[in-house]
Design a protein around this motif. Sequence first.
Motif, PDB file in Angstrom:
ATOM      1  N   ALA A  74       0.821  -1.222   0.000  1.00 61.32           N
ATOM      2  CA  ALA A  74       0.000   0.000   0.000  1.00 61.32           C
ATOM      3  C   ALA A  74       0.850   1.265   0.000  1.00 61.32           C
ATOM      4  O   ALA A  74       0.570   2.227  -0.713  1.00 61.32           O
ATOM      5  CB  ALA A  74      -0.945  -0.014   1.206  1.00 61.32           C
ATOM      6  N   ALA A  75       1.917   1.244   0.821  1.00 55.08           N
ATOM      7  CA  ALA A  75       2.745   2.442   0.954  1.00 55.08           C
ATOM      8  C   ALA A  75       3.344   2.856  -0.382  1.00 55.08           C
ATOM      9  O   ALA A  75       3.578   4.050  -0.617  1.00 55.08           O
ATOM     10  CB  ALA A  75       3.851   2.184   1.973  1.00 55.08           C
ATOM     11  N   ALA A  76       3.573   1.893  -1.266  1.00 56.53           N
ATOM     12  CA  ALA A  76       4.158   2.216  -2.563  1.00 56.53           C
ATOM     13  C   ALA A  76       3.235   3.117  -3.381  1.00 56.53           C
ATOM     14  O   ALA A  76       3.670   3.785  -4.312  1.00 56.53           O
ATOM     15  CB  ALA A  76       4.456   0.933  -3.341  1.00 56.53           C
ATOM     16  N   TYR A  77       1.957   3.118  -3.022  1.00 54.57           N
ATOM     17  CA  TYR A  77       0.980   3.936  -3.748  1.00 54.57           C
ATOM     18  C   TYR A  77       0.394   5.023  -2.845  1.00 54.57           C
ATOM     19  O   TYR A  77      -0.687   5.562  -3.120  1.00 54.57           O
ATOM     20  CB  TYR A  77      -0.103   3.024  -4.358  1.00 54.57           C
ATOM     21  CG  TYR A  77       0.579   1.978  -5.197  1.00 54.57           C
ATOM     22  CD1 TYR A  77       1.238   2.358  -6.374  1.00 54.57           C
ATOM     23  CD2 TYR A  77       0.681   0.661  -4.785  1.00 54.57           C
ATOM     24  CE1 TYR A  77       1.957   1.437  -7.116  1.00 54.57           C
ATOM     25  CE2 TYR A  77       1.398  -0.272  -5.523  1.00 54.57           C
ATOM     26  CZ  TYR A  77       2.032   0.129  -6.684  1.00 54.57           C
ATOM     27  OH  TYR A  77       2.750  -0.773  -7.416  1.00 54.57           O
ATOM     28  N   GLY A  78       1.118   5.315  -1.771  1.00 53.56           N
ATOM     29  CA  GLY A  78       0.683   6.387  -0.876  1.00 53.56           C
ATOM     30  C   GLY A  78      -0.581   6.053  -0.104  1.00 53.56           C
ATOM     31  O   GLY A  78      -1.295   6.939   0.351  1.00 53.56           O
ATOM     32  N   LEU A  79      -0.875   4.767   0.063  1.00 58.07           N
ATOM     33  CA  LEU A  79      -2.104   4.356   0.751  1.00 58.07           C
ATOM     34  C   LEU A  79      -1.786   3.768   2.119  1.00 58.07           C
ATOM     35  O   LEU A  79      -0.683   3.281   2.360  1.00 58.07           O
ATOM     36  CB  LEU A  79      -2.850   3.320  -0.089  1.00 58.07           C
ATOM     37  CG  LEU A  79      -3.232   3.754  -1.505  1.00 58.07           C
ATOM     38  CD1 LEU A  79      -3.838   2.582  -2.275  1.00 58.07           C
ATOM     39  CD2 LEU A  79      -4.210   4.921  -1.463  1.00 58.07           C
ATOM     40  N   GLU A  80      -2.796   3.817   3.003  1.00 57.81           N
ATOM     41  CA  GLU A  80      -2.671   3.220   4.330  1.00 57.81           C
ATOM     42  C   GLU A  80      -2.722   1.699   4.212  1.00 57.81           C
ATOM     43  O   GLU A  80      -3.537   1.175   3.446  1.00 57.81           O
ATOM     44  CB  GLU A  80      -3.850   3.652   5.202  1.00 57.81           C
ATOM     45  CG  GLU A  80      -3.801   5.089   5.644  1.00 57.81           C
ATOM     46  CD  GLU A  80      -2.692   5.327   6.646  1.00 57.81           C
ATOM     47  OE1 GLU A  80      -2.576   4.522   7.595  1.00 57.81           O
ATOM     48  OE2 GLU A  80      -1.940   6.297   6.462  1.00 57.81           O
ATOM     49  N   PRO A  81      -1.884   0.998   4.979  1.00 55.78           N
ATOM     50  CA  PRO A  81      -2.051  -0.466   5.001  1.00 55.78           C
ATOM     51  C   PRO A  81      -3.262  -0.828   5.862  1.00 55.78           C
ATOM     52  O   PRO A  81      -3.334  -0.446   7.028  1.00 55.78           O
ATOM     53  CB  PRO A  81      -0.750  -0.956   5.643  1.00 55.78           C
ATOM     54  CG  PRO A  81      -0.232   0.206   6.425  1.00 55.78           C
ATOM     55  CD  PRO A  81      -0.814   1.467   5.857  1.00 55.78           C
ATOM     56  N   VAL A  82      -4.216  -1.511   5.282  1.00 60.14           N
ATOM     57  CA  VAL A  82      -5.409  -1.904   6.033  1.00 60.14           C
ATOM     58  C   VAL A  82      -5.532  -3.418   5.982  1.00 60.14           C
ATOM     59  O   VAL A  82      -5.619  -4.000   4.902  1.00 60.14           O
ATOM     60  CB  VAL A  82      -6.684  -1.267   5.426  1.00 60.14           C
ATOM     61  CG1 VAL A  82      -7.910  -1.705   6.218  1.00 60.14           C
ATOM     62  CG2 VAL A  82      -6.575   0.251   5.403  1.00 60.14           C
ATOM     63  N   VAL A  83      -5.491  -4.031   7.162  1.00 58.20           N
ATOM     64  CA  VAL A  83      -5.672  -5.482   7.236  1.00 58.20           C
ATOM     65  C   VAL A  83      -6.905  -5.732   8.085  1.00 58.20           C
ATOM     66  O   VAL A  83      -7.086  -5.102   9.124  1.00 58.20           O
ATOM     67  CB  VAL A  83      -4.451  -6.174   7.881  1.00 58.20           C
ATOM     68  CG1 VAL A  83      -4.688  -7.679   8.002  1.00 58.20           C
ATOM     69  CG2 VAL A  83      -3.200  -5.907   7.058  1.00 58.20           C
ATOM     70  N   VAL A  84      -7.759  -6.620   7.642  1.00 60.27           N
ATOM     71  CA  VAL A  84      -8.962  -6.909   8.412  1.00 60.27           C
ATOM     72  C   VAL A  84      -9.141  -8.422   8.499  1.00 60.27           C
ATOM     73  O   VAL A  84      -8.708  -9.156   7.607  1.00 60.27           O
ATOM     74  CB  VAL A  84     -10.199  -6.229   7.756  1.00 60.27           C
ATOM     75  CG1 VAL A  84     -10.458  -6.786   6.366  1.00 60.27           C
ATOM     76  CG2 VAL A  84     -11.443  -6.379   8.633  1.00 60.27           C
ATOM     77  N   ASP A  85      -9.763  -8.854   9.581  1.00 60.25           N
ATOM     78  CA  ASP A  85     -10.108 -10.259   9.740  1.00 60.25           C
ATOM     79  C   ASP A  85     -11.221 -10.586   8.751  1.00 60.25           C
ATOM     80  O   ASP A  85     -12.377 -10.204   8.946  1.00 60.25           O
ATOM     81  CB  ASP A  85     -10.574 -10.514  11.186  1.00 60.25           C
ATOM     82  CG  ASP A  85     -10.968 -11.978  11.401  1.00 60.25           C
ATOM     83  OD1 ASP A  85     -10.981 -12.759  10.416  1.00 60.25           O
ATOM     84  OD2 ASP A  85     -11.268 -12.327  12.557  1.00 60.25           O
ATOM     85  N   GLY A  86     -10.854 -11.259   7.703  1.00 59.88           N
ATOM     86  CA  GLY A  86     -11.822 -11.565   6.646  1.00 59.88           C
ATOM     87  C   GLY A  86     -12.839 -12.615   7.045  1.00 59.88           C
ATOM     88  O   GLY A  86     -13.744 -12.916   6.271  1.00 59.88           O
ATOM     89  N   ASN A  87     -12.710 -13.176   8.225  1.00 58.55           N
ATOM     90  CA  ASN A  87     -13.706 -14.148   8.694  1.00 58.55           C
ATOM     91  C   ASN A  87     -14.692 -13.514   9.678  1.00 58.55           C
ATOM     92  O   ASN A  87     -15.480 -14.211  10.300  1.00 58.55           O
ATOM     93  CB  ASN A  87     -13.017 -15.346   9.353  1.00 58.55           C
ATOM     94  CG  ASN A  87     -12.478 -16.304   8.304  1.00 58.55           C
ATOM     95  OD1 ASN A  87     -12.289 -15.917   7.153  1.00 58.55           O
ATOM     96  ND2 ASN A  87     -12.245 -17.544   8.699  1.00 58.55           N
ATOM     97  N   ASP A  88     -14.605 -12.195   9.805  1.00 60.34           N
ATOM     98  CA  ASP A  88     -15.512 -11.486  10.711  1.00 60.34           C
ATOM     99  C   ASP A  88     -16.327 -10.499   9.874  1.00 60.34           C
ATOM    100  O   ASP A  88     -15.836  -9.443   9.470  1.00 60.34           O
ATOM    101  CB  ASP A  88     -14.689 -10.755  11.783  1.00 60.34           C
ATOM    102  CG  ASP A  88     -15.565 -10.020  12.787  1.00 60.34           C
ATOM    103  OD1 ASP A  88     -16.729  -9.694  12.447  1.00 60.34           O
ATOM    104  OD2 ASP A  88     -15.071  -9.729  13.894  1.00 60.34           O
ATOM    105  N   ALA A  89     -17.557 -10.852   9.609  1.00 56.32           N
ATOM    106  CA  ALA A  89     -18.384 -10.036   8.705  1.00 56.32           C
ATOM    107  C   ALA A  89     -18.576  -8.622   9.225  1.00 56.32           C
ATOM    108  O   ALA A  89     -18.657  -7.671   8.438  1.00 56.32           O
ATOM    109  CB  ALA A  89     -19.738 -10.714   8.489  1.00 56.32           C
ATOM    110  N   ASP A  90     -18.669  -8.467  10.534  1.00 53.21           N
ATOM    111  CA  ASP A  90     -18.838  -7.116  11.088  1.00 53.21           C
ATOM    112  C   ASP A  90     -17.586  -6.280  10.846  1.00 53.21           C
ATOM    113  O   ASP A  90     -17.663  -5.103  10.496  1.00 53.21           O
ATOM    114  CB  ASP A  90     -19.129  -7.180  12.594  1.00 53.21           C
ATOM    115  CG  ASP A  90     -20.568  -7.616  12.886  1.00 53.21           C
ATOM    116  OD1 ASP A  90     -21.435  -7.369  12.021  1.00 53.21           O
ATOM    117  OD2 ASP A  90     -20.803  -8.200  13.970  1.00 53.21           O
ATOM    118  N   ALA A  91     -16.423  -6.886  11.060  1.00 54.31           N
ATOM    119  CA  ALA A  91     -15.167  -6.163  10.836  1.00 54.31           C
ATOM    120  C   ALA A  91     -15.029  -5.772   9.370  1.00 54.31           C
ATOM    121  O   ALA A  91     -14.637  -4.650   9.030  1.00 54.31           O
ATOM    122  CB  ALA A  91     -13.981  -7.024  11.278  1.00 54.31           C
ATOM    123  N   VAL A  92     -15.378  -6.707   8.502  1.00 51.65           N
ATOM    124  CA  VAL A  92     -15.315  -6.415   7.067  1.00 51.65           C
ATOM    125  C   VAL A  92     -16.276  -5.280   6.725  1.00 51.65           C
ATOM    126  O   VAL A  92     -15.928  -4.344   5.994  1.00 51.65           O
ATOM    127  CB  VAL A  92     -15.648  -7.684   6.238  1.00 51.65           C
ATOM    128  CG1 VAL A  92     -15.809  -7.342   4.763  1.00 51.65           C
ATOM    129  CG2 VAL A  92     -14.569  -8.741   6.429  1.00 51.65           C
TER     130      VAL A  92
END
Lengths: 338, 335
Positions: free
Chosen positions: A207-225
Amino acid sequence: MTTERTETRASGPADPARRLDLYRLQVELRRFEKRAYDLFMRNLVKGTSHLSLGQEAIAAGVALAMRPDDWTFATYRGHAHTLARGAPMTPVLAELLGRENGLLGGKGGSMHLTSAEHNMMGSYAIVGAHLTLAAGAAWSAQYRESGQVAVCFFGDGATNIGAFHEALNLAAVWSLPVVFVCENNLYMEYTPIGSVTAVPRPAADRAAAYGLEPVVVDGNDADAVYDVASAALDRARRGDGPSLVEAVTYRHGGHSRADPGTYRPDEEVEAWLARDPVTAYRSRLLGEGVEEAELLAVESGVDAAVDRATEEAIEAPPPSAEAILTDVWADGGSSWRN
Amino acid sequence: MAELTRTEMTRTEMTLRDAVTRGIAQEMRRDESVVFLGEDVASAGGVFKATPGLLAEFGPRRVRDTPISEQAIVGAAAGAAMTGLRPIAEIMFSDFLAVCWDIVANQIAKTRYMTGGQVTFPLVIRTANGGGLRFGAQHSQSVENWAMAVPGLKVVAPSTAADAVGLLAAAVRDPDPVLFFEHKALYPVRFEVPDGELVDELGTAKIVREGRDCTILALAAMVPKALVAADELAASVGIDAMVVDVRSLVPLDTRTICEAVARTGMVVTVEENPRLCGWGAEVVSLLTEEIWADLDGPPIRITTPHVPLPSAAELEDATIPSATRIVEAVRKALT
């Protein structure tokens, strides 16, 4: 571990009815994919197919955060994303079976599911290509000031192909309203993504290479997604440009129909099966005081819908041969000469 | 008020590169949904100076410089086209189509069909094609036959400035994806072009020289060479050659081509692409199937040899079909 933002206290949709919708959608995706698998085993589905079993929370959580006029671009693992935007089960299943009432009239198959009327703009089967198309749709929204956002799903494997980087860079430079969602299921196809990628987080660490924030989310948690998707969609709609979200998840099965996934350690599979997103969401709703009877009603309603769709797909005739020479051109035909 | 007739039509002299600018501007003035993107196309006006002034007139929202990212260029055009815009994308050299061929051949060409007609791609990919500028084999190819081989792509290659304006307008207005091949050797050539709005028709070939003895089919930069050859054949040996500018490979104007060949009974194709699977092979196959009885002799294909294009002037000139080669081939066949 790299710098990342992990959503620890996911809230998901506040409205109880929407929370139930989120559960219903995950159950739909789960039971549909299981039925699709059964139909492959009965040799009713030809060709190949790539199931989202285990990854339902991502499709469901993002779709419910989207506006109806936002666009979805998905990969060949696209059954769930197509259903999540509202395409009915019967034509989707019928397309897998190559029937006349298929979503694409039998011309696309499992890997190309598209429902333009639901703004599901296609499932693309060449890894990475569709990220550039999503950027283009976002450009169209930006140009027309329509407030629409393009959401583009892809796997971890796509982060190593050129089109990923071209699309991310263009989207960032032009500040396009697009949300790139990497479904990191830990395996590119048969090979662990970590063994072929220079950084631990295939999407977030880029992400940083494109000036973006790194965002990681638990893809098994629908609410988090849902929370992360809502924030990224808002950002895009505000005119603040693209987001790159890495949703970490796991395929319950192999890469495709042909792959039993035996290269994965048993303990790894067991650990992830224990983190099943659908059962986890069920427990969460029960914990919040939702009556089990209500959940059972949702589940039996979905089962009935899957059975009905199966029947309607199996009973339908194959497409007629006349379809072969249609739809190459906008005039509906295929003539290359005058 | 008297109607303006063709003879009264005022004309302006311009180069083919100026005609490209004029064609794009004509369509952008007419339709707000037309946008233009490519490498160095806006501020710099294009490396071939085929697009100067567009940024000044239409602004940076509609005329956009891109990174060197051919996949992103045509992919963005595709995504924009399927969601309501009519993009014109420039690929600087047609050789670079190989870098984004996945998006062109797999996504743009097929997605309409694969989705049962749910989406359309009203877009144009313009590109500088062909040899003659001593650029070597990676900046000189004629690749129109690559595009012709993919179902779902329309393929156009003008040989004059007026055709460049009119066919470009037709391509922009067409609801399907069009690959528009501008021959880079023709960019500096000056032509008389009618004033006012020009809109041509895709899928139409044009008889550009009448003749009784043979029919020369040519495309893009091969058209002026065929015309020179026809004059030479008339002057030196009294052979009266008809010249047809094919203009559009898909759709292919088989009606005009078949009639033109049937009238002389003798066909010569002049192709800049390498020998194997050039467009002339398809046309010759069609003619032998459909008007065999009208042919008086075997068809003749004049192509570049099946080699990459060399760079040195003497080598490149001897590789690409020339007027002299056309004259020799026709003379040999007819005398």
